[in-house]
Scaffold this motif. Structure first.
Motif, PDB file in Angstrom:
ATOM      1  N   GLN A  26     -31.343 -25.830  32.499  1.00  0.00           N
ATOM      2  CA  GLN A  26     -30.601 -25.303  33.840  1.00  0.00           C
ATOM      3  C   GLN A  26     -30.686 -26.571  34.623  1.00  0.00           C
ATOM      4  OE1 GLN A  26     -29.520 -21.693  34.106  1.00  0.00           O
ATOM      5  NE2 GLN A  26     -29.711 -21.712  31.941  1.00  0.00           N
ATOM      6  N   ILE A  27     -30.076 -26.834  35.355  1.00  0.00           N
ATOM      7  CA  ILE A  27     -29.523 -27.411  36.482  1.00  0.00           C
ATOM      8  C   ILE A  27     -29.624 -27.372  38.405  1.00  0.00           C
ATOM      9  CG2 ILE A  27     -28.402 -29.670  37.463  1.00  0.00           C
ATOM     10  CD1 ILE A  27     -29.573 -30.177  34.507  1.00  0.00           C
ATOM     11  N   PRO A  28     -30.673 -27.996  38.627  1.00  0.00           N
ATOM     12  CA  PRO A  28     -30.605 -27.060  40.001  1.00  0.00           C
ATOM     13  C   PRO A  28     -29.229 -27.408  40.881  1.00  0.00           C
ATOM     14  CG  PRO A  28     -32.719 -28.549  39.812  1.00  0.00           C
ATOM     15  CD  PRO A  28     -31.824 -28.947  38.921  1.00  0.00           C
ATOM     16  N   ALA A  29     -29.085 -26.678  41.373  1.00  0.00           N
ATOM     17  CA  ALA A  29     -27.869 -26.966  42.706  1.00  0.00           C
ATOM     18  C   ALA A  29     -27.903 -26.552  44.101  1.00  0.00           C
ATOM     19  CB  ALA A  29     -26.951 -26.922  41.678  1.00  0.00           C
ATOM     20  N   ILE A  30     -27.069 -27.179  44.659  1.00  0.00           N
ATOM     21  CA  ILE A  30     -27.147 -26.793  46.248  1.00  0.00           C
ATOM     22  C   ILE A  30     -25.821 -26.289  46.702  1.00  0.00           C
ATOM     23  CG2 ILE A  30     -28.757 -26.993  47.114  1.00  0.00           C
ATOM     24  CD1 ILE A  30     -28.051 -28.619  49.205  1.00  0.00           C
ATOM     25  N   ILE A  31     -25.017 -25.708  47.569  1.00  0.00           N
ATOM     26  CA  ILE A  31     -23.872 -25.722  48.200  1.00  0.00           C
ATOM     27  C   ILE A  31     -24.214 -25.510  49.477  1.00  0.00           C
ATOM     28  CG2 ILE A  31     -21.332 -24.307  48.185  1.00  0.00           C
ATOM     29  CD1 ILE A  31     -22.226 -22.986  46.024  1.00  0.00           C
ATOM     30  N   ILE A  32     -23.658 -26.558  50.320  1.00  0.00           N
ATOM     31  CA  ILE A  32     -23.244 -26.421  51.070  1.00  0.00           C
ATOM     32  C   ILE A  32     -21.488 -26.736  52.205  1.00  0.00           C
ATOM     33  CG2 ILE A  32     -25.336 -27.904  51.177  1.00  0.00           C
ATOM     34  CD1 ILE A  32     -23.873 -30.794  51.653  1.00  0.00           C
ATOM     35  N   GLY A  33     -22.386 -26.563  53.270  1.00  0.00           N
ATOM     36  CA  GLY A  33     -20.409 -26.963  54.208  1.00  0.00           C
ATOM     37  C   GLY A  33     -20.082 -25.059  54.705  1.00  0.00           C
ATOM     38  N   ALA A  34     -18.630 -25.876  55.328  1.00  0.00           N
ATOM     39  CA  ALA A  34     -18.031 -24.426  55.933  1.00  0.00           C
ATOM     40  C   ALA A  34     -18.619 -23.004  57.008  1.00  0.00           C
ATOM     41  CB  ALA A  34     -17.395 -24.052  54.348  1.00  0.00           C
ATOM     42  N   GLY A  35     -20.283 -24.276  57.981  1.00  0.00           N
ATOM     43  CA  GLY A  35     -20.524 -23.382  58.797  1.00  0.00           C
ATOM     44  C   GLY A  35     -21.315 -22.373  58.139  1.00  0.00           C
ATOM     45  N   VAL A  36     -21.514 -21.965  56.804  1.00  0.00           N
ATOM     46  CA  VAL A  36     -22.412 -21.489  56.500  1.00  0.00           C
ATOM     47  C   VAL A  36     -24.059 -21.604  55.952  1.00  0.00           C
ATOM     48  CG1 VAL A  36     -22.388 -19.463  54.154  1.00  0.00           C
ATOM     49  CG2 VAL A  36     -20.051 -20.718  54.820  1.00  0.00           C
ATOM     50  N   ASP A  37     -24.456 -20.818  55.783  1.00  0.00           N
ATOM     51  CA  ASP A  37     -25.793 -21.150  55.222  1.00  0.00           C
ATOM     52  C   ASP A  37     -25.877 -21.537  53.770  1.00  0.00           C
ATOM     53  OD1 ASP A  37     -27.571 -20.186  57.057  1.00  0.00           O
ATOM     54  OD2 ASP A  37     -28.128 -18.030  55.924  1.00  0.00           O
ATOM     55  N   THR A  38     -26.953 -22.748  53.046  1.00  0.00           N
ATOM     56  CA  THR A  38     -27.047 -23.448  52.043  1.00  0.00           C
ATOM     57  C   THR A  38     -27.386 -22.876  51.335  1.00  0.00           C
ATOM     58  OG1 THR A  38     -26.750 -25.565  53.649  1.00  0.00           O
ATOM     59  CG2 THR A  38     -27.876 -25.440  50.484  1.00  0.00           C
ATOM     60  N   LEU A  39     -26.733 -22.782  50.284  1.00  0.00           N
ATOM     61  CA  LEU A  39     -27.259 -21.743  48.805  1.00  0.00           C
ATOM     62  C   LEU A  39     -27.933 -22.715  47.856  1.00  0.00           C
ATOM     63  CD1 LEU A  39     -24.117 -19.580  48.137  1.00  0.00           C
ATOM     64  CD2 LEU A  39     -25.432 -18.776  49.620  1.00  0.00           C
ATOM     65  N   SER A  40     -28.587 -22.428  47.232  1.00  0.00           N
ATOM     66  CA  SER A  40     -28.969 -22.841  46.249  1.00  0.00           C
ATOM     67  C   SER A  40     -29.217 -22.029  44.975  1.00  0.00           C
ATOM     68  CB  SER A  40     -31.300 -22.803  45.895  1.00  0.00           C
ATOM     69  OG  SER A  40     -31.239 -23.015  47.578  1.00  0.00           O
ATOM     70  N   ILE A  41     -29.050 -22.905  43.794  1.00  0.00           N
ATOM     71  CA  ILE A  41     -28.008 -22.278  42.759  1.00  0.00           C
ATOM     72  C   ILE A  41     -28.786 -23.553  41.317  1.00  0.00           C
ATOM     73  CG2 ILE A  41     -25.752 -21.725  43.770  1.00  0.00           C
ATOM     74  CD1 ILE A  41     -24.557 -23.380  42.956  1.00  0.00           C
ATOM     75  N   THR A  42     -28.829 -22.256  40.321  1.00  0.00           N
ATOM     76  CA  THR A  42     -28.517 -22.967  39.227  1.00  0.00           C
ATOM     77  C   THR A  42     -27.567 -23.099  37.905  1.00  0.00           C
ATOM     78  OG1 THR A  42     -29.495 -20.764  37.945  1.00  0.00           O
ATOM     79  CG2 THR A  42     -31.672 -22.158  38.895  1.00  0.00           C
ATOM     80  N   LEU A  43     -27.272 -24.020  37.167  1.00  0.00           N
ATOM     81  CA  LEU A  43     -26.076 -24.601  36.408  1.00  0.00           C
ATOM     82  C   LEU A  43     -26.280 -24.825  35.170  1.00  0.00           C
ATOM     83  CD1 LEU A  43     -24.112 -26.827  38.728  1.00  0.00           C
ATOM     84  CD2 LEU A  43     -23.996 -23.956  38.252  1.00  0.00           C
ATOM     85  N   ASP A  44     -25.889 -24.028  34.270  1.00  0.00           N
ATOM     86  CA  ASP A  44     -26.257 -24.450  32.634  1.00  0.00           C
ATOM     87  C   ASP A  44     -26.072 -25.512  32.637  1.00  0.00           C
ATOM     88  OD1 ASP A  44     -27.244 -23.720  30.163  1.00  0.00           O
ATOM     89  OD2 ASP A  44     -25.048 -24.049  29.527  1.00  0.00           O
TER      90      ASP A  44
END
Length: 95
Positions: A26-44
């Motif tokens: 699994q690869i850790p990743a984040i989603i940032i931007g658009a004035g929304v809190d940062t999301l921490s996610i995992t990808l295959d």
């Protein structure tokens, strides 16, 4: 052709947690931007590698499916291992 990736929310954060994820493909990743809190996610890892080989992954808007919600993103930064070139972490920006 739009690229779609499935993701899971990540609650366990930190270096040790990220290493455990990488060992389980699994690869850790984040989603940032658009004035929304940062999301921490995992990808295959395998699906991310297949997507990153394509040129449209970097030039067009991709979709990440997270808990039934479709998030339009573009990759901003991708960290790779210095010797093996394996993907270590990805930063996505909301579009």
């Amino acid at each position: 052709m739009a690229i779609t990736l499935d993701a899971q929310a990540r609650t366990d954060l930190g270096r040790g947690a990220s290493r455990r994820l990488r060992r389980s493909a699994q690869i850790p990743a984040i989603i940032i931007g658009a004035g929304v809190d940062t999301l921490s996610i995992t990808l295959d890892e395998k699906k991310l590698i297949l997507a990153s080989i394509k040129d449209e992954f970097y030039s067009e808007v991709s979709t990440i499916n997270l808990d039934g919600q479709a998030i339009a993103v573009k990759p901003v930064a991708m960290q790779r291992h210095p010797v093996s070139s394996r993907i270590i972490h990805v930063d996505f920006m909301r579009v």
